[in-house]
Write an enzyme that holds these catalytic residues in place. Structure first.
Site, mmCIF file in Angstrom:
data_model
loop_
_atom_site.group_PDB
_atom_site.id
_atom_site.type_symbol
_atom_site.label_atom_id
_atom_site.label_comp_id
_atom_site.label_asym_id
_atom_site.label_seq_id
_atom_site.Cartn_x
_atom_site.Cartn_y
_atom_site.Cartn_z
ATOM 1 N NE ARG A 47 10.071 5.207 23.910
ATOM 2 C CZ ARG A 47 11.307 4.878 24.313
ATOM 3 N NH1 ARG A 47 12.220 4.533 23.431
ATOM 4 N NH2 ARG A 47 11.609 4.899 25.586
ATOM 5 C CE1 TYR A 101 -1.562 11.170 2.131
ATOM 6 C CE2 TYR A 101 0.391 11.466 3.464
ATOM 7 C CZ TYR A 101 -0.973 11.489 3.337
ATOM 8 O OH TYR A 101 -1.753 11.822 4.409
ATOM 9 C CG ASP A 173 3.211 5.205 0.320
ATOM 10 O OD1 ASP A 173 2.347 4.321 0.415
ATOM 11 O OD2 ASP A 173 3.102 6.326 0.841
ATOM 12 C CE LYS A 198 -4.872 7.292 4.333
ATOM 13 N NZ LYS A 198 -3.649 7.738 3.700
HETATM 14 C C1 LIG Z 1 -2.479 8.415 4.021
HETATM 15 C C2 LIG Z 1 -1.226 8.114 3.296
HETATM 16 C C3 LIG Z 1 0.026 8.237 3.925
HETATM 17 C C4 LIG Z 1 0.181 8.732 5.346
HETATM 18 O O1 LIG Z 1 -0.393 7.889 6.264
HETATM 19 P P1 LIG Z 1 -0.966 8.363 7.688
HETATM 20 O O2 LIG Z 1 -1.454 7.085 8.252
HETATM 21 O O3 LIG Z 1 -2.028 9.386 7.430
HETATM 22 O O4 LIG Z 1 0.179 8.950 8.447
HETATM 23 C C5 LIG Z 1 1.159 7.903 3.192
HETATM 24 N N1 LIG Z 1 1.069 7.512 1.909
HETATM 25 C C6 LIG Z 1 -0.109 7.397 1.270
HETATM 26 C C7 LIG Z 1 -0.125 6.967 -0.153
HETATM 27 C C8 LIG Z 1 -1.294 7.702 1.935
HETATM 28 O O5 LIG Z 1 -2.457 7.601 1.282
#
Ligand SMILES: *Cc1c(COP(=O)(O)O)cnc(C)c1O
Length: 384
Positions: A47, A101, A173, A198
């Site tokens: 952690r 998102y 992001d 992703k």
């Molecule tokens: C999936 C996604 C997230 C969140 O990610 P998790 O791994 O599901 O918590 C944030 N931003 C974008 C653009 C995403 O596609």
């Protein structure tokens, strides 16, 4: 040093741990949650984001995004929430671009009031619209480009400049682009976040997140991170390292497939609209060309209104319906029924998300097979 290496070399080698004992080819996996106590400053604990595998993978992440340091999280949302909370306190204000998102916009609209953090969503992702929302107590600018599901592009250099002029932290992001297609730090953005679930994971079997920035910013995020506790299991850290070795190859194959499919759909008589930044008629095509190395594997499109988009999805054979995205397999979904299904129809239409809009996450299958699948499904639903 890492910066001067090419993407596939970074993917394959940077941060790898040496197996000194057996000289195996891959990084050994250290699953210990308990380590010998050295001193209070350097105690090792998962952690604290400082196990051997976590530290090694963080080096690869930092190299991939041309940053100084990185942290690995248990999910993309853990990376998003921890990074935001690290820079915001009660009384502060933050500006978000529109169309974020869903999980991120839920975090903001459902939780921020509790902490006394003020926020505004700009009316779109243009620099003037973001600038218009800046107040005296604004501390942070947050963007996402390309956006979901319409693949709108935000000008990263413009955002970085706006943030610097106003003494704000800029945060992005970068999930949809992946580090293969876009490196925001090169354009002056301060903090880069990925849902590693992703393109980094890429095989639809890992939930993880990461944040990359300067040493100073990462140290600040770390202090919040160890208190919130969103670290990733070392086993998954090890799997993610493996996945990243092929990220460059996968994403380049997805870029190529997406471009060909976008062109195919764009010239199809039954398709009324295609949203893909690689197409010359995309409104942000020039901006995308300026700031991206590739146009990505995500595209959206609309069939003629007389065509039932749900029936079309059912008629697909190879391309599967799926909520998530960015795997090696091609998947498709209807945002109006899934990711944006909880919005009112008015709100959806305001965001430009039509009921028959389909979001396509392009995989690495042979282009001809994907085109054949789209073609046969279109033929099936027109006949009905
Ligand atoms: C999936 C996604 C997230 C969140 O990610 P998790 O791994 O599901 O918590 C944030 N931003 C974008 C653009 C995403 O596609």
């Amino acid at each position: 040093m890492a910066k001067s290496k090419g993407i596939n070399t970074i993917c394959t080698h940077v941060g790898e741990l040496e197996d000194k004992e057996f000289r195996g080819a891959v990084s050994p996996l250290y699953m210990s949650t308990s380590y010998a106590f050295e001193d209070v400053e350097t105690k090792r604990y998962p952690r604290y984001f400082n196990t051997p595998n976590q530290v090694a993978l963080a080096k690869k992440m930092a190299a991939l995004e041309h940053g100084e340091a990185s942290l690995i999280f248990g999910s993309g949302m853990a990376a998003v929430s921890t990074s935001l909370m690290a820079f915001l306190r009660s009384g502060d204000h933050v500006v978000f671009q529109d169309s974020l998102y869903g999980g991120t916009s839920n975090l903001v609209t459902e939780e921020f009031d509790k902490f006394g953090i003020e926020y505004s969503f700009a009316k779109d992702a243009k620099i003037d619209s973001l600038a218009a929302e800046i107040r005296e107590n604004t501390k942070l600018l947050y963007i996402e480009t390309p956006s979901n599901p319409l693949l709108k592009i935000t000008d990263m250099e413009g955002v970085a400049r706006l943030a610097k002029e106003n003494g704000l932290v800029s945060m992005i992001d970068n999930t949809f682009a992946s580090p293969v297609n876009q490196n925001p730090i090169d354009f002056g953005i301060d903090v880069v976040i990925h849902s590693a679930t992703k393109y980094m994971g890429g095989h639809s079997d890992i939930l993880a997140g990461t944040v990359i920035s300067s040493e100073e910013n990462i140290s600040r995020i770390f202090h919040m991170a160890k208190n919130l506790g969103g670290s990733l299991s070392d086993y998954t850290v090890w799997l993610l390292e493996r996945s990243l070795k092929t990220m460059g190859l996968r994403v380049k194959a997805q870029n190529e497939n997406a471009m060909k499919l976008a062109e195919f759909l764009n010239s199809h008589a039954e398709v009324t609209q295609v949203y893909y930044p690689g197409l010359k008629d995309h409104p942000d095509h020039e901006l995308a060309t300026r700031q991206m190395n590739g146009y990505g594997g995500m595209l959206s499109f609309e069939l003629k209104e007389s065509t039932d988009a749900s029936e079309f999805m059912k008629a697909l054979d190879l391309i599967k319906p799926s909520m998530s995205l960015a795997g090696v397999e091609s998947t498709i979904l209807l945002p109006s029924k899934t990711s944006h299904g909880l919005l009112s129809p008015e709100e959806r239409h305001k965001q430009g998300i039509k009921d028959n809009l389909l979001r396509f996450s392009v995989g690495i299958e042979e282009t001809e097979d994907l085109i054949a699948d789209l073609e046969q499904a279109i033929k099936k639903v027109i006949k009905n």
